[in-house]
Design a protein around this motif. Structure first.
Motif, PDB file in Angstrom:
ATOM      1  N   LYS A 148       0.839  -1.191   0.000  1.00 56.29           N
ATOM      2  CA  LYS A 148       0.000   0.000   0.000  1.00 56.29           C
ATOM      3  C   LYS A 148       0.875   1.243   0.000  1.00 56.29           C
ATOM      4  N   LYS A 149       0.402   2.307  -0.676  1.00 51.36           N
ATOM      5  CA  LYS A 149       1.046   3.608  -0.537  1.00 51.36           C
ATOM      6  C   LYS A 149      -0.043   4.661  -0.387  1.00 51.36           C
ATOM      7  N   SER A 150       0.216   5.636   0.471  1.00 48.94           N
ATOM      8  CA  SER A 150      -0.738   6.698   0.740  1.00 48.94           C
ATOM      9  C   SER A 150      -0.108   8.031   0.394  1.00 48.94           C
ATOM     10  N   GLY A 151      -0.913   8.928  -0.125  1.00 51.31           N
ATOM     11  CA  GLY A 151      -0.384  10.219  -0.573  1.00 51.31           C
ATOM     12  C   GLY A 151      -0.324  11.282   0.504  1.00 51.31           C
ATOM     13  N   ARG A 152      -1.179  11.206   1.521  1.00 55.95           N
ATOM     14  CA  ARG A 152      -1.233  12.236   2.555  1.00 55.95           C
ATOM     15  C   ARG A 152      -1.274  11.569   3.922  1.00 55.95           C
ATOM     16  N   PRO A 153      -0.170  11.527   4.682  1.00 51.38           N
ATOM     17  CA  PRO A 153       1.175  11.863   4.244  1.00 51.38           C
ATOM     18  C   PRO A 153       1.745  10.752   3.374  1.00 51.38           C
ATOM     19  N   ARG A 154       2.819  11.037   2.683  1.00 48.76           N
ATOM     20  CA  ARG A 154       3.394  10.014   1.824  1.00 48.76           C
ATOM     21  C   ARG A 154       3.939   8.883   2.687  1.00 48.76           C
ATOM     22  N   GLN A 155       3.283   7.764   2.590  1.00 50.74           N
ATOM     23  CA  GLN A 155       3.640   6.606   3.416  1.00 50.74           C
ATOM     24  C   GLN A 155       3.590   5.353   2.563  1.00 50.74           C
ATOM     25  N   ILE A 156       4.564   4.485   2.745  1.00 46.96           N
ATOM     26  CA  ILE A 156       4.650   3.254   1.968  1.00 46.96           C
ATOM     27  C   ILE A 156       4.656   2.082   2.935  1.00 46.96           C
ATOM     28  N   ALA A 166      -3.084 -11.131   0.127  1.00 42.81           N
ATOM     29  CA  ALA A 166      -4.011 -10.161  -0.460  1.00 42.81           C
ATOM     30  C   ALA A 166      -3.461  -8.772  -0.243  1.00 42.81           C
ATOM     31  N   LEU A 167      -3.424  -7.977  -1.321  1.00 39.19           N
ATOM     32  CA  LEU A 167      -2.870  -6.638  -1.253  1.00 39.19           C
ATOM     33  C   LEU A 167      -3.937  -5.646  -0.824  1.00 39.19           C
ATOM     34  N   ALA A 168      -3.526  -4.664  -0.023  1.00 38.06           N
ATOM     35  CA  ALA A 168      -4.460  -3.648   0.447  1.00 38.06           C
ATOM     36  C   ALA A 168      -4.760  -2.649  -0.655  1.00 38.06           C
ATOM     37  N   SER A 169      -5.786  -1.854  -0.465  1.00 44.07           N
ATOM     38  CA  SER A 169      -6.173  -0.836  -1.441  1.00 44.07           C
ATOM     39  C   SER A 169      -5.116   0.248  -1.520  1.00 44.07           C
ATOM     40  N   VAL A 170      -4.876   0.788  -2.730  1.00 45.15           N
ATOM     41  CA  VAL A 170      -3.896   1.856  -2.891  1.00 45.15           C
ATOM     42  C   VAL A 170      -4.550   3.225  -2.836  1.00 45.15           C
ATOM     43  N   GLU A 171      -5.839   3.283  -2.608  1.00 41.13           N
ATOM     44  CA  GLU A 171      -6.495   4.575  -2.557  1.00 41.13           C
ATOM     45  C   GLU A 171      -5.959   5.378  -1.382  1.00 41.13           C
ATOM     46  N   GLU A 172      -5.676   6.667  -1.637  1.00 38.66           N
ATOM     47  CA  GLU A 172      -5.131   7.515  -0.606  1.00 38.66           C
ATOM     48  C   GLU A 172      -6.127   7.667   0.532  1.00 38.66           C
ATOM     49  N   ASP A 173      -5.603   7.550   1.756  1.00 41.48           N
ATOM     50  CA  ASP A 173      -6.383   7.769   2.962  1.00 41.48           C
ATOM     51  C   ASP A 173      -7.573   6.825   3.082  1.00 41.48           C
TER      52      ASP A 173
END
Length: 227
Positions: A148-156, A166-173
């Motif tokens: 997973k990666k999140s845009g706010r804050p940038r977190q990987i 199973a991979l988590a959703s990549v949608e921010e927040d």
């Protein structure tokens, strides 16, 4: 000469002659037939001098391609880009990185992105892990996969597990969204008059997750500062 500019990859190192310096930045001839723009905000990280002290007219500079367009426009930066650009990081991508910090909840791994990724203790091995230090140590080279990666804050968020998961959703927040119970569960909770209690529990869960993320951000910030 727009075709020449389009052959430049983002992150490519270029040299050029500064043609003009203005309040917005500088125009630089990099040989594409159209002057590239080095914006005043794109000095190297940690540079304390003023823009005009670093970039002067008729001087040669080395910079990196920050952005390109089909019309031949090229934007430059003097900040050396990371080996792994943020835009290229995708769910499921695998990288080799180095463990740079070990905490009781997991480890931080530098794999060449603009900031390290975090491997939670539950993602460090296929079996049970009591302590992250049982599996990894600072300086150790590990293979990680983006979950997973999140845009706010940038977190990987990363995984070291070997088995497919199973991979988590990549949608921010996306982690801030309320859990949506099934219709049967909703009906049962309404019948039991527990709707307000459920909302309170969700608020507490969101608060705990926010506190956990803030704690991770604080630790990561100290890591990047070298403290």
């Amino acid at each position: 000469m727009a075709e020449v500019a389009q052959t430049l990859d983002v992150g490519s190192e270029v040299t050029g002659r500064v043609k003009h310096v203005g309040i917005y930045g500088a125009l630089v001839d990099i040989g594409t037939g159209q002057d590239a723009l080095l914006h005043i905000s794109q000095l190297a990280d940690g540079e304390e001098r003023r823009f005009e002290e670093v970039v002067q007219a008729d001087s040669d500079i080395t910079a990196f391609v920050y952005k390109t367009r089909q019309d031949g426009y090229v934007a430059l930066t003097m900040e050396k880009p990371p080996l792994v650009p943020w835009q290229s990081i995708r769910q499921g991508n695998t990288y080799t990185g180095e463990v740079i910090r070990v905490e009781n909840f997991g480890v931080f791994v530098d794999f060449g992105a603009e900031r390290p990724g975090m491997v939670h203790v539950s993602e460090m091995a296929d079996g049970y892990v009591k302590s992250p230090s049982d599996v990894a140590s600072i300086g150790q080279e590990v293979e990680v996969r983006v979950i997973k990666k999140s845009g706010r804050p940038r977190q990987i968020d990363l995984s070291m597990k070997k088995d497919d998961v199973a991979l988590a959703s990549v949608e921010e927040d996306a982690e801030d969204e309320l859990e949506v119970p099934t219709s049967m569960a909703q009906a049962f909770r309404r019948a039991m008059g527990s709707t307000e209690d459920n909302m309170d529990r969700n608020d507490k869960k969101r608060g705990a997750r926010k506190h956990h993320r803030n704690r991770q951000e604080e630790i990561l910030a100290r890591t990047l500062r070298g403290s």
